[in-house]
Enzyme design. Structure first.
Site, mmCIF file in Angstrom:
data_model
loop_
_atom_site.group_PDB
_atom_site.id
_atom_site.type_symbol
_atom_site.label_atom_id
_atom_site.label_comp_id
_atom_site.label_asym_id
_atom_site.label_seq_id
_atom_site.Cartn_x
_atom_site.Cartn_y
_atom_site.Cartn_z
ATOM 1 N N GLU A 1 0.869 -1.184 0.000
ATOM 2 C CA GLU A 1 0.000 0.000 0.000
ATOM 3 C C GLU A 1 0.890 1.213 0.000
ATOM 4 O OE1 GLU A 1 -2.595 0.116 3.415
ATOM 5 O OE2 GLU A 1 -3.461 -1.837 2.949
ATOM 6 N N ARG B 1 0.359 10.137 3.722
ATOM 7 C CA ARG B 1 0.319 11.017 4.891
ATOM 8 C C ARG B 1 1.663 10.954 5.608
ATOM 9 N NH1 ARG B 1 -1.898 6.007 6.691
ATOM 10 N NH2 ARG B 1 -0.492 5.154 8.255
ATOM 11 N N ARG C 1 5.981 2.753 20.897
ATOM 12 C CA ARG C 1 4.708 3.444 21.105
ATOM 13 C C ARG C 1 4.179 3.084 22.490
ATOM 14 N NH1 ARG C 1 1.105 3.343 15.588
ATOM 15 N NH2 ARG C 1 2.830 3.522 14.101
HETATM 16 C C1 MV4 Z 1 -0.605 -9.419 3.188
HETATM 17 C C2 MV4 Z 1 -0.017 -10.353 4.066
HETATM 18 C C3 MV4 Z 1 0.536 -11.493 3.516
HETATM 19 N N1 MV4 Z 1 0.470 -11.701 2.191
HETATM 20 N N2 MV4 Z 1 -0.626 -9.668 1.865
HETATM 21 C C4 MV4 Z 1 -2.354 -6.555 6.578
HETATM 22 C C5 MV4 Z 1 -2.650 -5.099 6.539
HETATM 23 C C6 MV4 Z 1 -2.756 -4.735 5.119
HETATM 24 N N3 MV4 Z 1 -2.087 -3.495 4.920
HETATM 25 C C7 MV4 Z 1 -2.128 -5.845 4.361
HETATM 26 N N4 MV4 Z 1 -1.809 -6.880 5.321
HETATM 27 C C8 MV4 Z 1 -1.196 -8.023 4.956
HETATM 28 N N5 MV4 Z 1 -1.162 -8.292 3.624
HETATM 29 C C9 MV4 Z 1 -0.100 -10.786 1.399
HETATM 30 N N6 MV4 Z 1 -0.172 -11.029 0.095
HETATM 31 C C10 MV4 Z 1 -0.007 -10.076 5.413
HETATM 32 C C11 MV4 Z 1 -0.594 -8.902 5.869
HETATM 33 C C12 MV4 Z 1 -0.529 -8.681 7.289
HETATM 34 C C13 MV4 Z 1 0.317 -7.701 7.828
HETATM 35 C C14 MV4 Z 1 1.097 -6.877 7.019
HETATM 36 C C15 MV4 Z 1 1.917 -5.924 7.575
HETATM 37 C C16 MV4 Z 1 2.009 -5.798 8.940
HETATM 38 C C17 MV4 Z 1 1.261 -6.614 9.761
HETATM 39 C C18 MV4 Z 1 0.401 -7.572 9.223
HETATM 40 C C19 MV4 Z 1 -0.335 -8.372 10.076
HETATM 41 C C20 MV4 Z 1 -1.173 -9.312 9.517
HETATM 42 C C21 MV4 Z 1 -1.273 -9.459 8.140
#
Ligand code: MV4
Length: 448
Positions: free
Chosen positions: A288, A292, A338
Site C-alpha cells: 500500500e 500522509r 509506542r
Molecule cells: C498481506 C499479508 C501477507 N500476504 N498480503 C495486513 C494489513 C494490510 N495493509 C495488508 N496486510 C497483509 N497483507 C499478502 N499477500 C499479510 C498482511 C498482514 C500484515 C502486514 C503488515 C504488517 C502486519 C500484518 C499483520 C497481519 C497481516
C-alpha cells in the site's frame, strides 16, 4: 511561505506539526473538541478554535467545522496530521474549493492509492513489484479459482477499499474460496460501501518494510531509506526501527528506486510511505502507499537529520525540497516504542482514565513526542497513544540499551501502559537477533 496554518488533529502529532510550523515562523491554530479543551495541543498553539462534541465524527472528522475554523481564523493552509482526515481525498478537494492549501499530496494521488486494486495495477504498470494475484478485481468465482490454482494456496482475499488490514481473509484451500469471496465482499460493502475484492498469494511470515519518500511540486523525488515495522499487534504498530536488519545496501537501492517510480506514477508531492512486504527469500512486493505523514516518521528523522514535517509544509507552499538525494546520508540506528494507554493483563484493551504521575525519559539521544502530561485524561473517544519514545544510537545494540534506559526512567500512573511490554521486548533474544516478522508479536504475546 504561509503566515498561519491550522492543524486538523489532536495529541502528539498536532504538537509535532506546530513545532515544525514555529521553526518556520508560521503561526498555528489548534482545533479542539469539547473533550479536549484542556489538551496539550490546545495549550501549545498560538490560537485555538472549538469544532464540536467529543465524538470525532462530529468534530475532528467533521469537514464543515474544520473549514469554518480555518476561514474564521484566517489560516491559509491545513495540516491533517495522520488518521482523521489525512487520507480523505474529498477533504483535500474541499480545501481546494475554499482556497485553503491542503498540506499533503494532491487529492487525485490520495484517491488513486486509496483504491487498493487500482493501486496494485498502477504499481505493476510502473514496474513496482506486486504480490502475485489477480490483475484487477475479482469478476467471478471461476475467474478467482483459475488465478488461485495458478499461484497456489494459501490465498488472501482483500477488499479494494479496505486498507490497514480491514476486509482481509485467508483461504487455505479451494474449498474455502467461494465462501471467503462472498464474505469479504459483503463485509467490504458494509464497511466501505463498496464490495470489490482482489486476490493475492498469502506470504508466510514476511517482514513489513516501508520506504519514506518526499516529493515537491517541481518534480523532485527524494527517498529517505526504510523503516521496519514488522512488530504489530492486531494491525497496530507497536515498535518501529530504522534502518532494517534485513535490508542490504543493494536491496535498499532497489526498494528506493521502486518507491520513486511509485511516487512518480501518481504525480505525488509531500511526504509519503511505500509499504512493502519482504518475503523470506528477500523478494519485496508493494502492499500500500500511505499518503500522509506516519506515526513513526521520527525514526527516519533521527537517522537522516531531515525534518519531514517541515519539508511537507515547504512543499505545500510551492517551495522545492530543501534536500537533494545526494545530500541524504544515514547515520546510526533509531527505534521508536509506542506507549499506549492499554492494559496488558486485559488483552491490551484501552485503559482510559486520568494520568496522575507522568515523568518522561530524557537525556542523550532520547526524543519523546507525547500526547499526555500530568493530570491529562485519556479519552475513550480517541486512540490510546500516550507517547512515542524515539531513540538514536550509533548501532542497533546501543539503541536498544538506550531504549531500556529510557523506558526505566518513564513513570506513569493512573492508567495502564505498554511500557512493561516494551521492556520485555528489549530483552527478547529473537528481537535482539533481529529475527522478526509480521506475526512475531502475536506469537510472543499470546492472547494479546
Ligand atoms: C498481506 C499479508 C501477507 N500476504 N498480503 C495486513 C494489513 C494490510 N495493509 C495488508 N496486510 C497483509 N497483507 C499478502 N499477500 C499479510 C498482511 C498482514 C500484515 C502486514 C503488515 C504488517 C502486519 C500484518 C499483520 C497481519 C497481516
Amino acid at each position: 511561505m504561509f503566515k498561519k496554518i491550522l492543524v486538523a488533529n489532536r495529541g502528539e502529532i498536532a504538537i509535532r506539526v506546530m513545532r515544525a510550523a514555529r521553526e518556520l515562523g508560521i503561526k498555528t491554530v489548534a482545533v479542539y473538541s469539547d473533550a479536549d479543551k484542556d489538551a496539550p495541543h490546545v495549550a501549545y498553539a498560538d490560537e485555538a478554535f472549538p469544532i464540536g462534541p467529543a465524538q470525532s465524527t462530529l468534530s475532528y472528522l467533521h469537514i464543515p467545522n474544520i473549514i469554518n475554523a480555518a476561514v474564521h481564523t484566517g489560516a491559509e493552509a491545513i495540516h491533517p496530521g495522520y488518521g482523521f482526515l489525512a487520507e480523505n481525498d474529498h477533504f483535500a478537494r474541499v480545501c481546494d474549493t475554499w482556497n485553503l492549501v491542503f498540506i499533503g499530496p494532491p487529492a487525485q494521488a490520495i484517491r488513486q492509492m486509496g483504491i487498493k486494486a487500482g493501486a496494485r495495477k498502477l504499481m505493476a504498470d510502473a514496474g513496482v513489484p506486486v504480490v502475485p494475484g489477480t490483475e484487477g478485481t475479482v469478476s467471478s468465482v471461476e475467474d478467482a479459482r483459475a488465478v488461485a490454482d495458478q499461484i497456489g494456496y494459501p490465498i488472501l482475499v482483500k477488499a479494494s477499499f479496505g486498507g490497514g488490514g480491514r476486509g482481509i481473509r485467508i483461504v487455505e484451500s479451494p474449498d474455502g474460496l467461494q465462501d471467503a469471496l462472498e464474505r469479504a465482499s459483503r463485509e467490504a460493502t458494509a464497511a466501505f460501501g463498496q464490495g470489490d475484492v482482489y486476490l493475492e498469494k498469502y506470504l508466510i511470515n514476511p517482514r513489513h518494510i516501508e520506504i519514506q519518500v518526499l516529493a515537491d511540486k517541481l518534480g523532485n523525488v527524494v527517498t529517505l531509506g526504510e523503516r521496519e515495522s514488522s512488530l504489530q499487534r492486531r494491525r497496530q504498530k507497536v515498535l518501529e526501527e530504522a534502518p532494517s536488519v534485513a535490508v542490504t545496501p543493494d536491496l535498499r537501492a532497489r526498494m528506493s528506486s521502486a518507491a520513486t517510480r511509485a511516487a512518480q506514477a501518481v504525480h505525488y508531492d509531500s511526504a509519503g510511505t511505500l509499504e512493502f512486504l519482504l518475503d523470506q527469500s528477500g523478494n519485496f512486493y508493494f502492499m500500500e502507499m500511505n499518503t500522509r505523514v506516519q506515526v513513526e516518521h521520527p525514526c527516519t528523522e533521527s537517522i537522516t537529520g531531515i525534518d519531514i514535517v517541515k519539508e511537507q509544509i515547504r512543499v505545500a507552499a510551492g517551495l522545492p525540497l530543501s534536500v537533494t538525494q545526494e545530500e541524504v546520508a544515514f547515520r546510526g540506528w533509531s527505534i521508536e516504542c509506542r506507549i499506549n494507554a492499554e492494559d496488558p493483563d486485559m488483552q491490551f484493551r484501552p485503559s482510559p482514565g486520568t494520568v496522575t504521575v507522568w515523568k518522561e525519559p530524557a537525556g542523550p539521544w532520547v526524543r519523546v513526542d507525547a500526547a499526555a502530561q500530568p493530570g491529562y485524561t485519556v479519552q475513550p473517544y480517541y486512540d490510546s497513544l500516550l507517547a512515542k519514545v524515539i531513540i538514536w544510537g550509533r548501532d542497533r545494540k546501543e539503541a536498544i540499551h538506550r531504549m531500556e534506559r529510557a523506558l526505566s526512567e518513564f513513570q506513569v500512573d493512573g492508567v495502564k501502559t505498554t511500557i512493561g511490554m516494551h521492556q520485555q521486548l528489549m530483552q527478547d533474544p529473537e528481537f535482539l537477533a533481529g529475527n522478526i516478522h509480521i506475526n512475531f508479536l502475536a506469537e510472543r504475546f499470546k492472547g494479546a
